[in-house]
Design an enzyme around this catalytic site. Structure first.
Site, PDB file in Angstrom:
ATOM      1  N   ASP A 164       0.821  -1.223   0.000  1.00  0.00           N
ATOM      2  CA  ASP A 164       0.000   0.000   0.000  1.00  0.00           C
ATOM      3  C   ASP A 164       0.853   1.270   0.000  1.00  0.00           C
ATOM      4  O   ASP A 164       0.477   2.286   0.574  1.00  0.00           O
ATOM      5  CB  ASP A 164      -0.956   0.029   1.210  1.00  0.00           C
ATOM      6  CG  ASP A 164      -2.063  -1.006   1.096  1.00  0.00           C
ATOM      7  OD1 ASP A 164      -2.356  -1.428  -0.034  1.00  0.00           O
ATOM      8  OD2 ASP A 164      -2.609  -1.399   2.130  1.00  0.00           O
TER       9      ASP A 164
ATOM     10  N   LYS B  72       2.363   1.937  -5.326  1.00  0.00           N
ATOM     11  CA  LYS B  72       3.055   1.394  -6.509  1.00  0.00           C
ATOM     12  C   LYS B  72       2.250   1.596  -7.790  1.00  0.00           C
ATOM     13  O   LYS B  72       2.803   1.855  -8.847  1.00  0.00           O
ATOM     14  CB  LYS B  72       3.331  -0.105  -6.300  1.00  0.00           C
ATOM     15  CG  LYS B  72       4.253  -0.396  -5.123  1.00  0.00           C
ATOM     16  CD  LYS B  72       4.484  -1.891  -4.957  1.00  0.00           C
ATOM     17  CE  LYS B  72       3.245  -2.643  -4.512  1.00  0.00           C
ATOM     18  NZ  LYS B  72       2.755  -2.227  -3.174  1.00  0.00           N
TER      19      LYS B  72
ATOM     20  N   GLY C  20      -3.495  -5.487  -4.354  1.00  0.00           N
ATOM     21  CA  GLY C  20      -4.346  -4.503  -5.010  1.00  0.00           C
ATOM     22  C   GLY C  20      -3.601  -3.219  -5.297  1.00  0.00           C
ATOM     23  O   GLY C  20      -2.777  -2.776  -4.498  1.00  0.00           O
ATOM     24  N   HIS C  21      -3.866  -2.653  -6.469  1.00  0.00           N
ATOM     25  CA  HIS C  21      -3.306  -1.360  -6.837  1.00  0.00           C
ATOM     26  C   HIS C  21      -4.459  -0.412  -7.147  1.00  0.00           C
ATOM     27  O   HIS C  21      -5.406  -0.797  -7.832  1.00  0.00           O
ATOM     28  CB  HIS C  21      -2.425  -1.475  -8.091  1.00  0.00           C
ATOM     29  CG  HIS C  21      -1.166  -2.226  -7.876  1.00  0.00           C
ATOM     30  ND1 HIS C  21      -0.418  -2.761  -8.912  1.00  0.00           N
ATOM     31  CD2 HIS C  21      -0.494  -2.554  -6.751  1.00  0.00           C
ATOM     32  CE1 HIS C  21       0.647  -3.383  -8.422  1.00  0.00           C
ATOM     33  NE2 HIS C  21       0.620  -3.261  -7.118  1.00  0.00           N
TER      34      HIS C  21
ATOM     35  N   GLN D 270       2.341  -6.254  -3.152  1.00  0.00           N
ATOM     36  CA  GLN D 270       2.646  -6.241  -1.716  1.00  0.00           C
ATOM     37  C   GLN D 270       3.920  -5.428  -1.454  1.00  0.00           C
ATOM     38  O   GLN D 270       4.146  -4.426  -2.098  1.00  0.00           O
ATOM     39  CB  GLN D 270       2.748  -7.675  -1.170  1.00  0.00           C
ATOM     40  CG  GLN D 270       1.411  -8.367  -1.142  1.00  0.00           C
ATOM     41  CD  GLN D 270       1.343  -9.539  -2.111  1.00  0.00           C
ATOM     42  OE1 GLN D 270       2.239  -9.806  -2.877  1.00  0.00           O
ATOM     43  NE2 GLN D 270       0.242 -10.248  -2.066  1.00  0.00           N
TER      44      GLN D 270
END
Length: 302
Positions: free
Chosen positions: A13, A16, A40-41, A223
């Site tokens: 988080d 990225k 997740g992005h 991650q």
């Protein structure tokens, strides 16, 4: 032209996806090299916000070829749903390329992940329950299902039968759960085969040819470094290698082809899930930081 690795230097988080989007107009390929839909992005373009789980952030850049590398574990249902969602919003996903060697997450991986975590009770690791760990375990145990297996029904059936022979025993005798039928999984996954076929290719060869042709390749980690299975806060880690070394094994690009590694950090540190976090703030300052920063996990929602 040497490849660039972009990774999180904390517990994830870090932003990225935003960084990848900024670089989107300067690169030709964006490669996701590890993890699954446990990551997740979030990418914001104009007034549009996109939450990506399996697809590389480069999917949102029209001139970029997005690649899912061999180091990723793929839940086909989740991937197709993500493609459908973006397509409905006007995003062209036709350039996506998926490695033939990427491993697949199956219904029994998800089931085992969830019941195992519940069984651990207070000792739980903090898994997202999406089957990522069990899929990587099968990969290491050499009983995994790969993308290329979808296109040979007889091999797919043999591999499913071999995997479920043991896993059903565990589900029934250890966790008191119903067994999983081979035919049910086979039918579901053969249906995915023809939908995914246009996207599947030898991505190791593709990326090697791209680098030799002077194309710019960006390797995008999921991650963060402190969640690396080898170098993170074990056992409260993910099941893959988000570090720069993982970029090589997860994409097939040799270390001599990596010219630059970019680590993304933010001014304060956050962590999702279980595990040590010595500087965690439980007071109003911590809540204020969470609120101002919009610190909600893209995948977990917490």
């Amino acid at each position: 032209m040497p490849a660039i690795v972009l990774l999180g230097a904390q517990w994830g988080d870090e932003g990225k996806g935003k960084a990848t989007d900024i670089l989107g107009d300067r690169v030709d390929y964006v490669v996701r090299y590890q993890g699954g839909n446990n990551a997740g992005h979030t990418v914001v373009i104009g007034d549009q916000k996109y939450a990506l789980h399996l697809l590389p952030s480069g999917i949102l850049s029209p001139n970029v070829i997005p690649v899912i590398g061999n180091g990723v574990v793929i839940d086909p249902g989740v991937l197709l749903e993500e493609i459908r969602g973006l397509t409905e919003r006007g995003i062209d996903c036709s350039k996506l390329v998926i490695s033939t060697n990427a491993h697949l997450i199956t219904p029994y991986h998800r089931t085992i992940d969830k019941v195992s975590e519940r069984f651990l009770g207070k000792s739980k690791i903090g898994t997202t329950g999406r089957g990522i760990g069990p899929a990587y375990a099968d990969k290491i145990n050499r009983i995994g299902i790969r993308v290329q297996d979808l296109f040979d029904p007889s091999i797919l059936r043999q591999k499913l039968e071999a995997a479920l022979r043991d896993k059903n025993q565990v589900l029934i005798k250890v966790f008191n759960r119903k067994d999983i039928e081979v035919d049910e999984v086979l039918t579901e996954y053969l249906a995915y085969a023809e939908i995914l076929r246009p996207y599947v290719a030898d991505t190791v060869l593709l990326l090697d040819q791209a680098l030799k042709a002077g194309k710019q390749v960006l390797l995008e980690g999921s991650q963060g470094t402190l969640l690396d299975v080898d170098h993170g806060t074990y056992p409260f880690v993910t099941s893959s290698n988000p570090t720069a070394g993982g970029a090589c094994t997860g994409s097939g690009i040799g270390p001599t082809k990596i010219g630059r590694v970019i680590g993304i950090v933010k001014a304060y540190t956050t962590r999702v899930g279980s595990g040590p976090f010595p500087t965690e703030l439980f007071d109003e300052d911590g809540e204020k930081l969470r609120t101002i920063g919009g610190e909600i996990g893209v995948t977990t929602g917490i």
